[in-house]
Design an enzyme around this catalytic site. Structure first.
Site, PDB file in Angstrom:
ATOM      1  N   MET A  24       0.815  -1.210   0.000  1.00 31.23           N
ATOM      2  CA  MET A  24       0.000   0.000   0.000  1.00 31.23           C
ATOM      3  C   MET A  24       0.855   1.269   0.000  1.00 31.23           C
ATOM      4  O   MET A  24       0.401   2.305  -0.468  1.00 31.23           O
ATOM      5  CB  MET A  24      -0.977  -0.009   1.174  1.00 31.23           C
ATOM      6  CG  MET A  24      -2.023  -1.134   1.065  1.00 31.23           C
ATOM      7  SD  MET A  24      -2.730  -1.385  -0.588  1.00 31.23           S
ATOM      8  CE  MET A  24      -3.656   0.095  -0.813  1.00 31.23           C
ATOM      9  N   GLU A  79      -7.172   7.676 -14.491  1.00 30.38           N
ATOM     10  CA  GLU A  79      -5.942   7.263 -13.809  1.00 30.38           C
ATOM     11  C   GLU A  79      -5.863   5.744 -13.837  1.00 30.38           C
ATOM     12  O   GLU A  79      -6.884   5.065 -13.704  1.00 30.38           O
ATOM     13  CB  GLU A  79      -5.960   7.744 -12.355  1.00 30.38           C
ATOM     14  CG  GLU A  79      -4.747   7.332 -11.563  1.00 30.38           C
ATOM     15  CD  GLU A  79      -4.805   7.759 -10.103  1.00 30.38           C
ATOM     16  OE1 GLU A  79      -4.016   7.208  -9.312  1.00 30.38           O
ATOM     17  OE2 GLU A  79      -5.638   8.613  -9.743  1.00 30.38           O
ATOM     18  N   GLN A  81      -3.879   2.277 -12.164  1.00 26.85           N
ATOM     19  CA  GLN A  81      -3.110   1.788 -11.021  1.00 26.85           C
ATOM     20  C   GLN A  81      -2.904   0.290 -11.205  1.00 26.85           C
ATOM     21  O   GLN A  81      -3.734  -0.381 -11.810  1.00 26.85           O
ATOM     22  CB  GLN A  81      -3.875   2.019  -9.713  1.00 26.85           C
ATOM     23  CG  GLN A  81      -4.251   3.446  -9.455  1.00 26.85           C
ATOM     24  CD  GLN A  81      -5.147   3.595  -8.217  1.00 26.85           C
ATOM     25  OE1 GLN A  81      -5.741   2.644  -7.725  1.00 26.85           O
ATOM     26  NE2 GLN A  81      -5.235   4.812  -7.727  1.00 26.85           N
ATOM     27  N   ILE A  83      -1.189  -3.365  -9.073  1.00 24.10           N
ATOM     28  CA  ILE A  83      -0.437  -4.093  -8.050  1.00 24.10           C
ATOM     29  C   ILE A  83      -0.302  -5.527  -8.557  1.00 24.10           C
ATOM     30  O   ILE A  83      -1.292  -6.157  -8.913  1.00 24.10           O
ATOM     31  CB  ILE A  83      -1.148  -4.122  -6.677  1.00 24.10           C
ATOM     32  CG1 ILE A  83      -1.255  -2.739  -6.069  1.00 24.10           C
ATOM     33  CG2 ILE A  83      -0.393  -5.045  -5.717  1.00 24.10           C
ATOM     34  CD1 ILE A  83      -2.013  -2.706  -4.740  1.00 24.10           C
ATOM     35  N   GLY A  92       7.276 -10.147 -15.878  1.00 23.91           N
ATOM     36  CA  GLY A  92       6.777  -9.317 -16.970  1.00 23.91           C
ATOM     37  C   GLY A  92       5.275  -9.083 -16.937  1.00 23.91           C
ATOM     38  O   GLY A  92       4.713  -8.518 -17.869  1.00 23.91           O
ATOM     39  N   ALA A  94       3.477  -7.102 -14.987  1.00 27.46           N
ATOM     40  CA  ALA A  94       3.072  -5.703 -14.811  1.00 27.46           C
ATOM     41  C   ALA A  94       2.942  -5.017 -16.167  1.00 27.46           C
ATOM     42  O   ALA A  94       1.937  -4.351 -16.428  1.00 27.46           O
ATOM     43  CB  ALA A  94       4.059  -4.960 -13.917  1.00 27.46           C
ATOM     44  N   HIS A 127      10.529   2.466 -15.037  1.00 28.05           N
ATOM     45  CA  HIS A 127      11.080   1.798 -16.224  1.00 28.05           C
ATOM     46  C   HIS A 127       9.959   1.163 -17.058  1.00 28.05           C
ATOM     47  O   HIS A 127       9.923   1.321 -18.288  1.00 28.05           O
ATOM     48  CB  HIS A 127      12.106   0.740 -15.797  1.00 28.05           C
ATOM     49  CG  HIS A 127      12.663  -0.054 -16.925  1.00 28.05           C
ATOM     50  ND1 HIS A 127      13.558   0.455 -17.828  1.00 28.05           N
ATOM     51  CD2 HIS A 127      12.413  -1.332 -17.309  1.00 28.05           C
ATOM     52  CE1 HIS A 127      13.852  -0.472 -18.728  1.00 28.05           C
ATOM     53  NE2 HIS A 127      13.178  -1.564 -18.437  1.00 28.05           N
ATOM     54  N   TYR A 129       6.729   1.940 -17.023  1.00 27.23           N
ATOM     55  CA  TYR A 129       5.851   2.981 -17.567  1.00 27.23           C
ATOM     56  C   TYR A 129       6.493   3.671 -18.773  1.00 27.23           C
ATOM     57  O   TYR A 129       5.822   3.957 -19.759  1.00 27.23           O
ATOM     58  CB  TYR A 129       5.475   3.999 -16.494  1.00 27.23           C
ATOM     59  CG  TYR A 129       4.811   3.376 -15.280  1.00 27.23           C
ATOM     60  CD1 TYR A 129       4.024   2.234 -15.381  1.00 27.23           C
ATOM     61  CD2 TYR A 129       4.981   3.928 -14.015  1.00 27.23           C
ATOM     62  CE1 TYR A 129       3.424   1.667 -14.269  1.00 27.23           C
ATOM     63  CE2 TYR A 129       4.374   3.366 -12.904  1.00 27.23           C
ATOM     64  CZ  TYR A 129       3.603   2.230 -13.031  1.00 27.23           C
ATOM     65  OH  TYR A 129       3.011   1.675 -11.939  1.00 27.23           O
TER      66      TYR A 129
END
Length: 165
Positions: A24, A79, A81, A83, A92, A94, A127, A129
């Site tokens: 968090m 936006e 987000q 996790i 890989g 993400a 990196h 993003y």
């Protein structure tokens, strides 16, 4: 790996994530959520058109979440987000999950721009993003409080015209 809509059965995994301080802190949020609160929030937001929550699903296993928040249909921005559960990090996921979230934002919701906030110290996320095409649009000084201190945060954005799958 697929992303699918968050369902009530996933709340036990969200509960685990939302009560982990180290997780968090990356979202600049307090690690304090009860399962009862999550169920109430789920019921309250399940029909909310200003957000979309997706589960990162790897072989029918919960591997994390991708969320589109504050969806603005007038200005066509949102936006994003993410996790990724710790046992799935470094694979890989993400980048793949973010790409699928972006594809949904741009090709389904017809968003013009997707933005995110990231701690300036989170080099791994920055990196990823950058690889996805996000551009640093500014630095918010001491904007978020987590883990007992204030953190600078980049705001990064990606335009639909710059998105490539």
């Amino acid at each position: 790996m697929i992303i699918r809509p968050l369902e009530k059965r996933d709340l036990k995994f969200i509960y685990k994530q939302q009560n982990a301080r180290n997780v968090m802190a990356l979202w600049f949020q307090e690690p304090y959520t009860s399962i009862d609160e999550l169920e109430i929030l789920y019921d309250k937001h399940v029909l909310d058109q200003t957000e979309r929550r997706f589960v990162i699903d790897v072989d029918k296993q919960f591997a994390g979440v991708v969320e589109l928040m504050y969806i603005d249909y007038l200005h066509r921005n949102t936006e994003i987000q993410i996790i990724v559960d710790s046992k799935y990090q470094g694979q890989g996921l993400a980048q793949m999950a973010m790409n699928k979230g972006l594809e949904y934002a741009f090709k389904v919701l017809n968003m013009h721009k997707v933005h995110l906030y990231v701690d300036v110290e989170n080099k791994a996320a920055i990196h990823i993003y950058n690889k996805l095409g996000f551009i640093k649009e500014g630095c918010l000084r001491q904007h978020f409080f987590a883990e007992g201190k204030y953190h600078d945060s980049y705001i990064m954005g990606l335009l639909q015209s710059d998105f490539s799958e």
